[in-house]
Design an enzyme around this catalytic site. Structure first.
Site, PDB file in Angstrom:
ATOM      1  N   LYS A 153      16.799  32.888  54.061  1.00 15.06           N
ATOM      2  CA  LYS A 153      17.062  33.421  55.402  1.00 15.06           C
ATOM      3  C   LYS A 153      17.262  34.934  55.431  1.00 15.06           C
ATOM      4  O   LYS A 153      17.022  35.572  56.450  1.00 15.06           O
ATOM      5  CB  LYS A 153      18.348  32.779  55.960  1.00 15.06           C
ATOM      6  CG  LYS A 153      18.308  31.272  56.085  1.00 15.06           C
ATOM      7  CD  LYS A 153      17.603  30.847  57.340  1.00 15.06           C
ATOM      8  CE  LYS A 153      17.871  29.390  57.634  1.00 15.06           C
ATOM      9  NZ  LYS A 153      17.292  28.959  58.899  1.00 15.06           N
ATOM     10  N   THR A 173      15.574  39.112  60.021  1.00 19.79           N
ATOM     11  CA  THR A 173      15.935  38.511  61.304  1.00 19.79           C
ATOM     12  C   THR A 173      15.514  39.502  62.379  1.00 19.79           C
ATOM     13  O   THR A 173      15.942  40.656  62.357  1.00 19.79           O
ATOM     14  CB  THR A 173      17.451  38.258  61.395  1.00 19.79           C
ATOM     15  OG1 THR A 173      17.846  37.366  60.354  1.00 19.79           O
ATOM     16  CG2 THR A 173      17.826  37.674  62.746  1.00 19.79           C
ATOM     17  N   ASP A 180      15.120  34.070  63.603  1.00 19.56           N
ATOM     18  CA  ASP A 180      15.660  34.081  62.246  1.00 19.56           C
ATOM     19  C   ASP A 180      14.626  33.449  61.315  1.00 19.56           C
ATOM     20  O   ASP A 180      14.647  32.251  61.051  1.00 19.56           O
ATOM     21  CB  ASP A 180      16.986  33.312  62.201  1.00 19.56           C
ATOM     22  CG  ASP A 180      17.773  33.619  60.937  1.00 19.56           C
ATOM     23  OD1 ASP A 180      17.622  34.724  60.401  1.00 19.56           O
ATOM     24  OD2 ASP A 180      18.544  32.753  60.504  1.00 19.56           O
ATOM     25  N   ASP A 213      24.936  33.169  61.745  1.00 15.85           N
ATOM     26  CA  ASP A 213      23.955  32.302  62.381  1.00 15.85           C
ATOM     27  C   ASP A 213      24.526  30.901  62.500  1.00 15.85           C
ATOM     28  O   ASP A 213      25.047  30.345  61.530  1.00 15.85           O
ATOM     29  CB  ASP A 213      22.667  32.269  61.560  1.00 15.85           C
ATOM     30  CG  ASP A 213      21.507  31.696  62.352  1.00 15.85           C
ATOM     31  OD1 ASP A 213      21.432  31.980  63.558  1.00 15.85           O
ATOM     32  OD2 ASP A 213      20.678  30.980  61.765  1.00 15.85           O
ATOM     33  N   HIS A 232      17.893  20.006  67.632  1.00 15.58           N
ATOM     34  CA  HIS A 232      17.367  20.578  66.391  1.00 15.58           C
ATOM     35  C   HIS A 232      18.043  19.952  65.172  1.00 15.58           C
ATOM     36  O   HIS A 232      17.361  19.532  64.225  1.00 15.58           O
ATOM     37  CB  HIS A 232      17.581  22.095  66.385  1.00 15.58           C
ATOM     38  CG  HIS A 232      17.246  22.751  65.084  1.00 15.58           C
ATOM     39  ND1 HIS A 232      15.952  22.823  64.602  1.00 15.58           N
ATOM     40  CD2 HIS A 232      18.035  23.351  64.152  1.00 15.58           C
ATOM     41  CE1 HIS A 232      15.961  23.450  63.432  1.00 15.58           C
ATOM     42  NE2 HIS A 232      17.199  23.779  63.136  1.00 15.58           N
ATOM     43  N   GLN A 276      14.610  27.883  50.795  1.00 12.56           N
ATOM     44  CA  GLN A 276      15.870  27.386  51.347  1.00 12.56           C
ATOM     45  C   GLN A 276      16.226  25.996  50.810  1.00 12.56           C
ATOM     46  O   GLN A 276      17.378  25.732  50.453  1.00 12.56           O
ATOM     47  CB  GLN A 276      15.774  27.341  52.876  1.00 12.56           C
ATOM     48  CG  GLN A 276      17.021  26.866  53.584  1.00 12.56           C
ATOM     49  CD  GLN A 276      16.822  26.746  55.088  1.00 12.56           C
ATOM     50  OE1 GLN A 276      15.757  27.071  55.613  1.00 12.56           O
ATOM     51  NE2 GLN A 276      17.838  26.287  55.780  1.00 12.56           N
ATOM     52  N   GLU A 298      12.582  30.572  63.675  1.00  8.93           N
ATOM     53  CA  GLU A 298      13.700  29.903  64.331  1.00  8.93           C
ATOM     54  C   GLU A 298      13.919  30.596  65.672  1.00  8.93           C
ATOM     55  O   GLU A 298      14.301  31.772  65.722  1.00  8.93           O
ATOM     56  CB  GLU A 298      14.968  29.936  63.471  1.00  8.93           C
ATOM     57  CG  GLU A 298      14.853  29.035  62.243  1.00  8.93           C
ATOM     58  CD  GLU A 298      16.180  28.745  61.581  1.00  8.93           C
ATOM     59  OE1 GLU A 298      17.141  29.517  61.804  1.00  8.93           O
ATOM     60  OE2 GLU A 298      16.257  27.748  60.832  1.00  8.93           O
ATOM     61  N   ARG A 350      11.308  27.919  54.188  1.00  8.24           N
ATOM     62  CA  ARG A 350      11.851  26.571  54.034  1.00  8.24           C
ATOM     63  C   ARG A 350      11.819  26.092  52.582  1.00  8.24           C
ATOM     64  O   ARG A 350      12.713  25.335  52.163  1.00  8.24           O
ATOM     65  CB  ARG A 350      11.071  25.587  54.909  1.00  8.24           C
ATOM     66  CG  ARG A 350      11.095  25.906  56.404  1.00  8.24           C
ATOM     67  CD  ARG A 350      12.486  25.830  56.975  1.00  8.24           C
ATOM     68  NE  ARG A 350      12.468  26.049  58.428  1.00  8.24           N
ATOM     69  CZ  ARG A 350      13.550  26.126  59.178  1.00  8.24           C
ATOM     70  NH1 ARG A 350      14.750  26.021  58.623  1.00  8.24           N
ATOM     71  NH2 ARG A 350      13.470  26.329  60.485  1.00  8.24           N
ATOM     72  N   GLU A 410       9.925  21.464  62.759  1.00  8.19           N
ATOM     73  CA  GLU A 410      10.037  20.360  63.716  1.00  8.19           C
ATOM     74  C   GLU A 410       8.700  20.088  64.408  1.00  8.19           C
ATOM     75  O   GLU A 410       8.297  18.930  64.560  1.00  8.19           O
ATOM     76  CB  GLU A 410      11.074  20.689  64.784  1.00  8.19           C
ATOM     77  CG  GLU A 410      12.497  20.818  64.309  1.00  8.19           C
ATOM     78  CD  GLU A 410      13.369  21.348  65.420  1.00  8.19           C
ATOM     79  OE1 GLU A 410      13.900  20.527  66.195  1.00  8.19           O
ATOM     80  OE2 GLU A 410      13.499  22.582  65.539  1.00  8.19           O
ATOM     81  N   GLU A 450      15.836  31.567  68.677  1.00  7.60           N
ATOM     82  CA  GLU A 450      17.274  31.647  68.916  1.00  7.60           C
ATOM     83  C   GLU A 450      17.600  32.666  70.000  1.00  7.60           C
ATOM     84  O   GLU A 450      16.767  33.495  70.391  1.00  7.60           O
ATOM     85  CB  GLU A 450      18.024  32.042  67.631  1.00  7.60           C
ATOM     86  CG  GLU A 450      17.759  31.133  66.447  1.00  7.60           C
ATOM     87  CD  GLU A 450      18.742  31.366  65.313  1.00  7.60           C
ATOM     88  OE1 GLU A 450      19.872  31.845  65.575  1.00  7.60           O
ATOM     89  OE2 GLU A 450      18.381  31.073  64.155  1.00  7.60           O
TER      90      GLU A 450
END
Length: 411
Positions: free
Chosen positions: A250, A254, A230, A123, A130, A237, A196, A234, A359, A198
């Protein structure tokens, strides 16, 4: 009295994003026949590709006969183009209609599966917007980007065994977490579960260990693109990534779309990367106009429980798929058929173009106001869908399908 010609699944409405100009690949089964087999999407139907190939006496039947796309992926670029050319003829040439029609199944009647066996998963972190947003959020007194960010595509290795197909439920992960106010870490389900948005790159042709793959060989190795979410815990992480990188935050899941769009279907969507503001080392320098631009104009929509919450543009990604591939192999790491690498979260310059909840809500400080309540991060029962399309030839659209996942409570 003359009768109007019978309408069939081969007669698509004008502008259908899954017309013969697209033809993405997947793997499906049916209720009467639970064998997994390669399917090609046409409108709202799925063509049993191997059965059609056999009925037409095609030499490509063996490449399409397995329960995954891996044999086709491994066959290489010439075979990919030849098979695509044959498929296009099967669904457009009138002489093939009677033979092909029995092998078209309504999309609503099939079960879609993970389309290929994932070998390795990497990844990346390729969106400047971002990366800058997270830098401003977590390091407000520093430069948003770390010194290495514009010199190389930052990435980490994920867990291939937890890549799942769209529609698979995502169990809320548990792990250690520690807020700044906590005297010690605690263990429990993540309370800051995120998405996420992607794009995934699917590798077909392998490479030899000890041999780097140059920018010019991108299309020789990458078969196609898929949508990818993904999922990210948080809170887990943030505690585990000092001083190393993502791990349990993570690796739990996925999700990828059930359809892999071949690169050849996206030729009209290719765009150049944004201007480079830092000189690149030769193996990443894509200024040569002879190189494939390797950027794509993909229009992505993110929905939470059916409500659109963001529309991140992929065309502004700082690092391209070719650069990610070159960097991933420059140390001599080999490619394997079925390798998957993700772009990292896609975010644009505007607030409604951010590709992650961290975000969108500024780390939960400004929750989203939705018809079914506020959201800082995901709650149990929430369902997230990423969908996308790209400009196609002659004003058409190329559909990339969607990837959906629903959060279920920790076990």
């Amino acid at each position: 009295m003359a009768h109007a010609p019978e309408h069939t699944p081969l007669d698509l409405p004008e502008g259908d994003p899954f017309g013969p100009h697209n033809l993405p690949y997947g793997v499906f089964s049916t209720a009467p026949d639970d064998r997994r087999r390669v399917g090609v999407r046409l409108g709202d139907h799925v063509l049993d590709a191997a059965a059609a190939a056999a009925a037409l006496g095609s030499p490509y039947a063996d490449l399409l006969a397995g329960p995954t796309l891996n044999p086709l992926l491994a066959a290489g670029r010439t075979a990919w183009s030849d098979v695509r050319r044959a498929l296009t003829a099967w669904v457009t040439v009138p002489a093939h209609r009677a033979t092909v029609l029995p092998f078209l199944h309504p999309l609503s009647s099939v079960t879609l599966h993970l389309p290929f066996e994932v070998a390795d998963y990497v990844d990346f972190y390729a969106s400047e917007n971002h990366a800058s947003n997270l830098g401003r959020l977590f390091r407000p007194d520093e430069e948003p980007l770390k010194p290495n960010w514009k010199h190389l595509p930052v990435g980490y290795h994920g867990r291939a065994g937890t890549v799942v197909v769209s529609g698979t439920d995502v169990v809320r992960p548990s792990g250690q977490r520690k807020s700044p106010a906590d005297p010690a870490p605690v263990f429990g389900p993540s309370v800051r579960l995120d998405i996420e948005t992607e794009v995934g790159y699917v590798v077909g042709t392998p490479s030899a260990q000890g041999t780097a793959v140059p920018l010019s060989s991108y299309r020789d190795h990458v078969f196609g693109l898929c949508l990818l979410n993904d999922w990210s815990a948080r809170d887990i992480q943030s505690w585990e990534t000092v001083p190393l990188g993502p791990h349990l935050g993570k690796s739990f899941a996925t999700s990828i779309s059930a359809w892999i769009t071949p690169l050849d279907a996206l030729d009209a969507a290719r765009v150049a990367a944004p201007p480079r503001t830092v000189p690149l080392l030769p193996y990443l320098d894509d200024a040569d106009p002879a190189l494939d631009p390797a950027g794509y104009d993909l229009r992505i929509t993110v929905s939470l429980n059916g409500h659109v919450i963001s529309e991140p543009p992929f065309s502004g990604m700082y690092w391209t798929g070719a650069q990610m591939l070159a960097h991933m192999t420059v140390n001599g790491a080999s490619l394997r058929t079925g390798d998957l690498y993700g772009s990292g979260t896609i975010s644009g310059t505007e607030e409604n173009e951010r590709g992650s909840l961290i975000e969108m809500t500024w780390n939960g400080q400004r929750p989203l106001e939705l018809p079914d309540g506020k959201r800082g991060f995901l709650e149990d029962g929430d369902e997230v869908t990423l969908s996308a399309w790209a400009p196609g030839p002659n004003g058409t659209r190329v559909g990339l399908g969607d990837v959906t996942g629903r959060i279920v409570a920790a076990g």
